[in-house]
Design an enzyme around this catalytic site. Structure first.
Site, PDB file in Angstrom:
ATOM      1  N   ASP A   1      19.815  78.919  28.738  1.00 23.56           N
ATOM      2  CA  ASP A   1      19.258  77.914  29.353  1.00 23.56           C
ATOM      3  C   ASP A   1      20.178  77.110  30.087  1.00 23.56           C
ATOM      4  OD1 ASP A   1      16.995  78.548  28.165  1.00 23.56           O
ATOM      5  OD2 ASP A   1      16.397  76.795  27.054  1.00 23.56           O
TER       6      ASP A   1
ATOM      7  N   HIS B   1      15.299  69.549  34.668  1.00 23.23           N
ATOM      8  CA  HIS B   1      15.221  69.513  33.049  1.00 23.23           C
ATOM      9  C   HIS B   1      14.569  68.088  32.546  1.00 23.23           C
ATOM     10  CE1 HIS B   1      16.625  70.032  28.933  1.00 23.23           C
ATOM     11  NE2 HIS B   1      16.921  71.384  29.224  1.00 23.23           N
TER      12      HIS B   1
ATOM     13  N   HIS C   1      13.235  76.979  34.534  1.00 22.74           N
ATOM     14  CA  HIS C   1      13.394  76.191  33.282  1.00 22.74           C
ATOM     15  C   HIS C   1      13.193  74.632  33.943  1.00 22.74           C
ATOM     16  CE1 HIS C   1      14.558  74.763  29.280  1.00 22.74           C
ATOM     17  NE2 HIS C   1      15.691  74.347  29.737  1.00 22.74           N
TER      18      HIS C   1
ATOM     19  N   HIS D   1      22.804  78.407  25.582  1.00 22.45           N
ATOM     20  CA  HIS D   1      23.108  77.747  26.813  1.00 22.45           C
ATOM     21  C   HIS D   1      24.263  77.946  27.607  1.00 22.45           C
ATOM     22  CE1 HIS D   1      20.380  74.846  24.656  1.00 22.45           C
ATOM     23  NE2 HIS D   1      20.004  74.526  25.815  1.00 22.45           N
TER      24      HIS D   1
END
Length: 198
Positions: free
Chosen positions: A21, A76, A72, A166
């Site tokens: 991510d 964020h 995504h 991540h």
């Protein structure tokens, strides 16, 4: 396209899917791509639109290496209380940023920032993206040290798990190093790295 949240790796038995991510993040994403290539692992990269706009060349490298892409969100944000219309606008903007970097890109998945899903699964599915969850999150957003990440990965992995890691959102060198160490151990234990089932 179903709105159910996928958390299962493709194939039966000892399979695991690695997902990353918050990128692209040039320093760590490019090093991670080298690690994944060395270990012959295909992964999913869940991209933030703002990062894509800043680093389109890294997205092109991700695709060229055969990995799959996911949305995504642009920045964020916690989308859990957003209206469907606001969510759709954000997801479309993110997909457009990805396609400016890689015009033929297929954005297969969506993952909600913070796992705060709200109305996002249905909106993502209507846009042709599968909501992608996870079974194992090793907490690498607050780097605990490479040894601890290795321990969490090896102790926590279960057959069919989608793993949340991540490559962006900060210094992710520990995550990259942990993947490099864990991959040969899991292969020696007869695990297979696959993509998510959906």
């Amino acid at each position: 396209m179903g709105a159910d949240i996928l958390d299962t790796a493709r194939g039966g038995g000892r399979t695991v899917s690695l997902t990353f991510d918050d990128g692209p993040n040039p320093a760590d994403t490019l090093r991670l791509l080298t690690v994944l290539r060395r270990h012959r692992i295909a992964a999913v990269f869940l991209l933030c639109g703002g990062q894509v706009e800043a680093h389109p060349e890294v997205v092109r490298r991700i695709v060229a290496d055969g990995h799959h892409l996911g949305n995504h969100s642009m920045h964020h944000d916690d989308m859990s209380t957003w209206s469907a219309e606001r969510i759709e606008a954000d997801l479309r903007e993110t997909n457009e940023a990805i396609r400016r970097a890689v015009p033929a890109a297929r954005v297969r998945y969506f993952r909600a920032p913070y796992g705060a899903w709200g109305a996002t699964p249905a909106v993502a599915a209507a846009l042709g993206m599968r909501p992608l969850g996870w079974r194992l999150a090793v907490g690498d957003w607050e780097p605990p040290g490479t040894d601890e990440l290795v321990r969490r990965l090896l102790d926590g992995v279960t057959p069919g798990a989608v793993v949340l890691l991540h490559d962006g959102g900060g210094d992710r060198s520990q995550s990259v190093a942990a993947v490099d160490r864990v991959a040969p151990v899991l292969r020696a234990r007869r695990w297979r790295f696959t993509l998510p089932a959906g």
